[in-house]
Design an enzyme around this catalytic site. Structure first.
Site, short mmCIF file in Angstrom:
data_model
loop_
_atom_site.label_atom_id
_atom_site.label_comp_id
_atom_site.label_asym_id
_atom_site.label_seq_id
_atom_site.Cartn_x
_atom_site.Cartn_y
_atom_site.Cartn_z
N ASP A 1 -6.30 2.28 -2.68
CA ASP A 1 -7.43 1.93 -1.82
C ASP A 1 -7.86 3.01 -0.73
O ASP A 1 -8.62 3.05 0.15
CB ASP A 1 -7.43 0.66 -1.03
CG ASP A 1 -6.44 0.66 -0.03
OD1 ASP A 1 -5.44 1.40 -0.05
OD2 ASP A 1 -6.10 -0.40 0.77
N ASP B 1 -3.70 6.28 -2.91
CA ASP B 1 -2.21 5.87 -2.25
C ASP B 1 -1.61 4.74 -3.11
O ASP B 1 -2.26 4.43 -4.52
CB ASP B 1 -2.70 5.43 -0.88
CG ASP B 1 -3.43 3.92 -0.70
OD1 ASP B 1 -4.02 3.67 -1.90
OD2 ASP B 1 -3.02 3.19 0.20
N GLY C 1 -1.30 -1.33 18.36
CA GLY C 1 -1.62 -2.55 18.20
C GLY C 1 -0.14 -3.47 17.93
O GLY C 1 -0.15 -4.58 17.73
N THR C 2 0.97 -2.59 17.55
CA THR C 2 2.22 -3.25 17.38
C THR C 2 3.28 -2.87 18.12
O THR C 2 4.56 -3.45 18.26
CB THR C 2 2.48 -2.82 15.72
OG1 THR C 2 2.73 -1.30 15.70
CG2 THR C 2 1.55 -3.22 14.66
N ARG D 1 -5.17 5.11 23.61
CA ARG D 1 -5.31 3.85 23.13
C ARG D 1 -4.04 3.02 22.89
O ARG D 1 -3.11 3.71 22.43
CB ARG D 1 -6.34 3.72 21.85
CG ARG D 1 -5.65 4.17 20.70
CD ARG D 1 -6.79 4.07 19.55
NE ARG D 1 -6.60 2.73 18.95
CZ ARG D 1 -5.38 2.30 18.14
NH1 ARG D 1 -4.75 3.32 17.48
NH2 ARG D 1 -5.73 1.13 17.57
N PRO D 2 -3.89 1.92 23.42
CA PRO D 2 -2.55 1.20 23.11
C PRO D 2 -2.33 1.11 21.55
O PRO D 2 -3.46 0.60 20.97
CB PRO D 2 -2.82 -0.26 23.87
CG PRO D 2 -4.26 -0.42 24.29
CD PRO D 2 -4.84 0.89 24.05
N GLU E 1 -12.66 6.29 7.11
CA GLU E 1 -11.57 6.75 8.08
C GLU E 1 -10.82 8.22 7.45
O GLU E 1 -10.85 8.31 6.33
CB GLU E 1 -10.32 5.84 7.97
CG GLU E 1 -10.68 4.56 8.84
CD GLU E 1 -9.51 3.46 9.10
OE1 GLU E 1 -9.05 3.28 10.17
OE2 GLU E 1 -8.86 3.18 8.24
N ASP F 1 -1.56 1.68 -3.60
CA ASP F 1 -2.37 0.35 -4.07
C ASP F 1 -3.72 0.93 -4.35
O ASP F 1 -4.54 -0.03 -4.70
CB ASP F 1 -2.34 -0.80 -3.32
CG ASP F 1 -3.22 -0.72 -1.94
OD1 ASP F 1 -3.11 0.49 -1.59
OD2 ASP F 1 -3.40 -1.60 -1.35
N SER G 1 0.55 -1.28 0.03
CA SER G 1 -0.07 -0.08 0.14
C SER G 1 0.86 1.05 -0.03
O SER G 1 1.41 1.41 -1.04
CB SER G 1 -0.85 -0.07 1.12
OG SER G 1 -1.76 0.97 1.28
#
Length: 546
Positions: free
Chosen positions: A275, A271, A510-511, A507-508, A376, A273, A67
């Site tokens: 999307d 962007d 994710g990575t 928020r935590p 988003e 790719d 992406s």
């Protein structure tokens, strides 16, 4: 699993040893990493896709792309039979499969999974997996690795669809599973036949990726709309470097190849790719900062238009179009949506729902409505229509064609039908989204400036705080409230109350072991100050001490 299948897997997997020291995780974007370490992972996702196809007895898709990441990265993600993302309950298997240390452990994992899922691997029924890639140089060899993975499962056949945008592959998978013709040209023809536009000009930044390349083909199929494609990848530019929707949205500057000559012309950016989609207005001054028209504004435009068409259909006229069917329209956002957009949508009387961050949550929630619109701020989103609504709409059009052809309700119904054909319901799609924006702006008679003035974004600030353990923070209410540890939410509330139109959540990640802070308020200074004070608070209670 029979012995032939077992030995086929052992021999083929031996050719794709996993990279030393790399642990990969399947997220919203699938697997993504430096292309040089992905051969083994892509091979193994080929196996997963074949198993998914056998399990569902459906066509599955595999897209090789990273992406908006830099050109040296690549990735792979699975398109499920609906054209949507891989079912979340298969993600843990994707992780264990990718990180299996040797062929023996890999085959053991597959054997156990196949037994648990009751998948029969006797090759008796042929299944198809559609393979595609973006324009990255590493894509060709990775596609071959995926093909090898697919071929190591009896009865699974890999079909190479060539270089495609990610949304095109998702559309193809959805269409094939509905028994509809689904080549790239079928996709282009559906877009062009559903789109009508009078003479107008649009300048598009193709991110030096696959979207720019495909738009050069697609634009030849239109009458009226003049599309000037820049950064198509043919001019020697580098994928996503100083170009593309992610760059434009984050940096708030015009991409490479745009200048003061573009003042007053509608501009948009895809962007890597294709999307994601954002629009922008090139500044008339030398400040360099563009006026960004992001995913929240695209969502608002779509919502205004669809609400208008539904209202026309509901109005009492000479002909009875109000047959008692109540269409349920839902707008789905995450907590990262600008508060001004949420306020604007609610003031229109629309139902707005928040989900946790991530396209899979947005898509899932939108599918619960007759018409669900999600976006988003980064420009990824689409519109979903339920089967019940589509059946009602087609019946309504047939009824109105008999008794009130050419009436306002008939025209509104036909416009909604065109939207269902133009928008890609499988996944966010920059090309179909762009065409829908263009069609709506023309219908409304709006300039990009008028569209941009629907509401004024509240200034916002995002920060991240390093912590020892991100899992210590547990959120609720679509990540807008901290449930654990106790006391933090009360402290955030107390800080937020000090600022007009203040809103803040944490928020935590994710990575990585960081806590993300989002704050907005009535002025830039206030948003910065609120973000900073909450970041300090998080650091005091949970910080890493470094």
């Amino acid at each position: 699993m029979n012995e032939d299948q077992r030995s086929l897997l052992l021999s083929s997997s031996a050719r794709f040893p996993p990279p030393q020291g790399a642990k990969l995780s399947y997220g919203t974007a699938g697997f993504r990493a430096d292309a040089s370490i992905l051969q083994s992972t892509v091979y193994r996702v080929g196996i997963l896709a074949a198993l998914r196809a056998v399990k569902t007895q459906s066509v599955i898709g595999l897209m090789i792309t990273a992406s908006h990441n830099k050109v040296s990265d690549n990735g792979i993600k699975v398109a499920d039979p609906s054209g949507g993302m891989l079912s979340q309950d298969w993600e843990p298997f994707a992780d264990t499969l990718a990180n299996a240390r040797d062929p023996q452990q890999l085959v053991q994992l597959i054997t156990e999974f196949v037994e648990n899922e009751k998948i029969t691997l006797d090759g008796s029924k042929k299944v198809e997996i559609l393979l595609a890639r973006d324009t990255r140089p590493s894509g060709e060899s990775l596609l071959e690795a995926a093909r090898q993975g697919i071929s190591s499962i009896s009865g699974a056949v890999a079909l190479d669809m060539g270089i495609l945008t990610t949304p095109t592959l998702h559309w193809m998978v959805r269409a094939r599973n509905k028994g509809v013709k689904a080549s790239e040209i079928d996709y282009f023809e559906q877009l062009s036949s559903s789109f009508r536009n009078e003479a107008d000009k649009l300048v598009v930044d193709g991110a030096n990726g696959v979207g720019g390349e495909k738009l050069e083909t697609l634009k030849k199929m239109f009458n009226g709309l003049v599309i000037d494609v820049r950064n198509s990848g043919k001019e020697g530019g580098v994928l996503n470097e100083g170009v593309g929707a992610d760059y434009v949205q984050k940096e708030k500057v015009a991409p490479s190849g745009f200048s003061s000559q573009d003042v007053g012309i509608r501009c948009c950016s895809l962007d890597g790719d294709a999307d994601r989609l954002v629009y922008f207005i090139v500044p008339s001054t030398s400040s360099g900062r563009i006026e960004l028209v992001d995913g929240d504004k695209i969502l608002s435009l779509f919502a205004v238009f669809i609400k208008e068409q539904l209202s026309i259909l509901k109005k009492k006229r000479d002909v009875n179009v109000n047959d008692g069917y109540q269409c349920c329209l839902g707008i789905v956002q995450t907590a990262y949506a600008n508060g001004a957009s949420t306020d604007y949508l609610k003031q229109l009387g629309l139902e707005v729902i928040f989900t946790p961050t991530g396209v899979k949550y947005l898509h899932e929630k939108a599918a619960q409505y007759d018409i669900g619109i999600y976006f988003e701020a980064n420009g990824h989103g689409t519109i979903l229509f339920s089967e019940q609504f589509l059946q009602w709409l087609e019946a309504k059009i047939a009824e109105l064609s008999d008794v009130a052809k050419g009436s306002e309700p008939h025209k509104a119904a036909m416009r909604l039908l065109a939207v269902t054909k133009l928008i890609n319901q499988a996944v966010g799609d920059a090309l179909s989204g762009m065409l829908l924006v263009e069609a709506i702006l023309q219908h409304m008679g709006w300039s990009i400036e008028k569209w941009n003035k629907l509401y004024q974004d509240l200034p916002s600030r995002q920060l991240k705080v390093k912590v020892v353990d991100r899992t210590a923070v547990v959120t609720a209410n679509a990540e807008t409230v901290v449930a654990k540890p106790p006391g933090i939410q009360e402290a955030i509330n107390a800080e937020t109350a000090k600022y007009p139109r203040g809103r803040c959540f944490i928020r935590p990640s994710g990575t990585e072991d960081v806590i993300r802070v989002y704050a907005e308020a009535s002025t830039e200074h206030a948003a910065d100050s609120l973000a900073s004070s909450v970041a300090k608070l998080v650091d005091q209670k949970l910080g890493s001490g470094t």
